[in-house]
Scaffold this motif. Structure first.
Motif, PDB file in Angstrom:
ATOM      1  N   LEU A 157      26.376  21.898  54.449  1.00  0.00           N
ATOM      2  CA  LEU A 157      27.527  22.844  55.220  1.00  0.00           C
ATOM      3  C   LEU A 157      27.855  24.838  54.520  1.00  0.00           C
ATOM      4  O   LEU A 157      27.549  25.227  55.892  1.00  0.00           O
ATOM      5  CB  LEU A 157      28.875  21.956  55.051  1.00  0.00           C
ATOM      6  N   LEU A 158      27.449  24.782  53.909  1.00  0.00           N
ATOM      7  CA  LEU A 158      28.001  26.121  53.147  1.00  0.00           C
ATOM      8  C   LEU A 158      26.912  26.890  53.951  1.00  0.00           C
ATOM      9  O   LEU A 158      27.348  27.566  54.033  1.00  0.00           O
ATOM     10  CB  LEU A 158      27.882  26.100  51.736  1.00  0.00           C
ATOM     11  N   SER A 159      25.632  26.698  54.066  1.00  0.00           N
ATOM     12  CA  SER A 159      24.696  27.649  54.544  1.00  0.00           C
ATOM     13  C   SER A 159      25.245  27.839  56.270  1.00  0.00           C
ATOM     14  O   SER A 159      24.733  28.782  56.504  1.00  0.00           O
ATOM     15  CB  SER A 159      23.342  26.390  54.509  1.00  0.00           C
ATOM     16  N   ILE A 160      25.182  26.617  56.648  1.00  0.00           N
ATOM     17  CA  ILE A 160      25.598  26.753  58.196  1.00  0.00           C
ATOM     18  C   ILE A 160      27.150  27.463  58.527  1.00  0.00           C
ATOM     19  O   ILE A 160      26.915  28.524  58.863  1.00  0.00           O
ATOM     20  CB  ILE A 160      26.269  25.136  58.966  1.00  0.00           C
ATOM     21  N   MET A 161      28.252  27.433  57.430  1.00  0.00           N
ATOM     22  CA  MET A 161      28.907  28.838  57.489  1.00  0.00           C
ATOM     23  C   MET A 161      28.619  30.109  57.037  1.00  0.00           C
ATOM     24  O   MET A 161      29.371  30.772  58.173  1.00  0.00           O
ATOM     25  CB  MET A 161      30.387  27.935  56.575  1.00  0.00           C
ATOM     26  N   HIS A 162      27.876  29.929  56.047  1.00  0.00           N
ATOM     27  CA  HIS A 162      27.082  31.790  56.466  1.00  0.00           C
ATOM     28  C   HIS A 162      26.527  31.835  57.685  1.00  0.00           C
ATOM     29  O   HIS A 162      27.011  32.192  58.195  1.00  0.00           O
ATOM     30  CB  HIS A 162      26.794  31.648  54.886  1.00  0.00           C
ATOM     31  N   SER A 163      25.479  30.949  58.077  1.00  0.00           N
ATOM     32  CA  SER A 163      25.117  31.400  59.376  1.00  0.00           C
ATOM     33  C   SER A 163      25.760  32.375  60.623  1.00  0.00           C
ATOM     34  O   SER A 163      25.925  32.698  60.922  1.00  0.00           O
ATOM     35  CB  SER A 163      24.095  29.986  60.270  1.00  0.00           C
ATOM     36  N   ILE A 164      27.228  31.566  60.574  1.00  0.00           N
ATOM     37  CA  ILE A 164      28.172  31.421  61.815  1.00  0.00           C
ATOM     38  C   ILE A 164      28.656  32.452  61.309  1.00  0.00           C
ATOM     39  O   ILE A 164      29.450  33.286  62.212  1.00  0.00           O
ATOM     40  CB  ILE A 164      28.918  30.087  61.702  1.00  0.00           C
ATOM     41  N   TRP A 165      29.125  32.804  59.965  1.00  0.00           N
ATOM     42  CA  TRP A 165      29.747  34.549  59.703  1.00  0.00           C
ATOM     43  C   TRP A 165      28.695  35.453  59.700  1.00  0.00           C
ATOM     44  O   TRP A 165      28.970  36.145  60.098  1.00  0.00           O
ATOM     45  CB  TRP A 165      29.950  34.258  58.449  1.00  0.00           C
ATOM     46  N   LEU A 166      27.535  35.295  59.721  1.00  0.00           N
ATOM     47  CA  LEU A 166      27.164  36.923  59.879  1.00  0.00           C
ATOM     48  C   LEU A 166      26.018  36.451  61.022  1.00  0.00           C
ATOM     49  O   LEU A 166      26.316  37.817  61.211  1.00  0.00           O
ATOM     50  CB  LEU A 166      25.277  36.039  58.873  1.00  0.00           C
ATOM     51  N   ASN A 167      26.539  35.264  62.114  1.00  0.00           N
ATOM     52  CA  ASN A 167      27.247  35.563  63.528  1.00  0.00           C
ATOM     53  C   ASN A 167      27.850  36.664  63.917  1.00  0.00           C
ATOM     54  O   ASN A 167      27.679  37.448  65.452  1.00  0.00           O
ATOM     55  CB  ASN A 167      26.231  34.348  64.433  1.00  0.00           C
TER      56      ASN A 167
END
Length: 162
Positions: A47-57
């Motif tokens: 989940l933290l990895s998903i959030m990080h990806s969304i934030w970078l996008n």
């Protein structure tokens, strides 16, 4: 997991409404891609990895739309001043010092010291090598030590520990 996701969203964005949106987007993406979750792995890292990806996008999108870069690390938090307790004052000072770190160091410090992830887990969440995690944490520690209040510097030189 929601409080942990919200805290990480707040660390990334430093805005309550953006953190709320990041948590919601993370949950939606996780539900949409539930089949991609590997059984036996840690849900929190995923989940933290998903959030990080969304934030970078989102950052990339903002840069394209508005010509802006990353969030300014010098931006300070504002507190409502409801409580004057010493622990809250100290916490505000620590948060301010951590917020003065560059974004990459700030999020690495958060994942290591607030979320308690290992170097390997942080590397997986941020999609970077473990050596980069170690380098970011070492640089952050140095910057935080340099910005320590004068009293703490004096105590350090005299050998006293507080």
């Amino acid at each position: 997991m929601l409080p942990r996701l919200w805290r990480y969203g707040w660390v990334l964005s430093r805005q309550k409404h953006v953190a709320d949106d990041l948590v919601q987007a993370t949950c939606v993406r996780a539900l949409e891609r539930a089949g991609q979750f590997a059984a036996g792995t840690r849900l929190d890292r995923w989940l933290l990895s998903i959030m990080h990806s969304i934030w970078l996008n989102e950052l990339r999108s903002q840069r394209v739309r508005q010509g802006q870069g990353f969030v300014d690390a010098e931006q300070e938090l504002s507190f409502d001043g409801e409580s004057q307790a010493q622990d809250q004052v100290l916490a505000a000072q620590v948060i301010k010092r951590v917020n003065s770190l560059p974004e990459a160091q700030r999020e690495t410090v958060f994942l290591a010291y607030v979320e308690g992830l290992s170097y390997k887990e942080i590397a997986e969440v941020l999609h970077i090598p473990v050596g980069t995690v170690m380098s970011r944490l070492a640089a952050a520690r140095l910057k935080l030590a340099e910005s320590a209040p004068a009293k703490a510097q004096q105590d350090k030189s005299s050998g006293e520990r507080r």
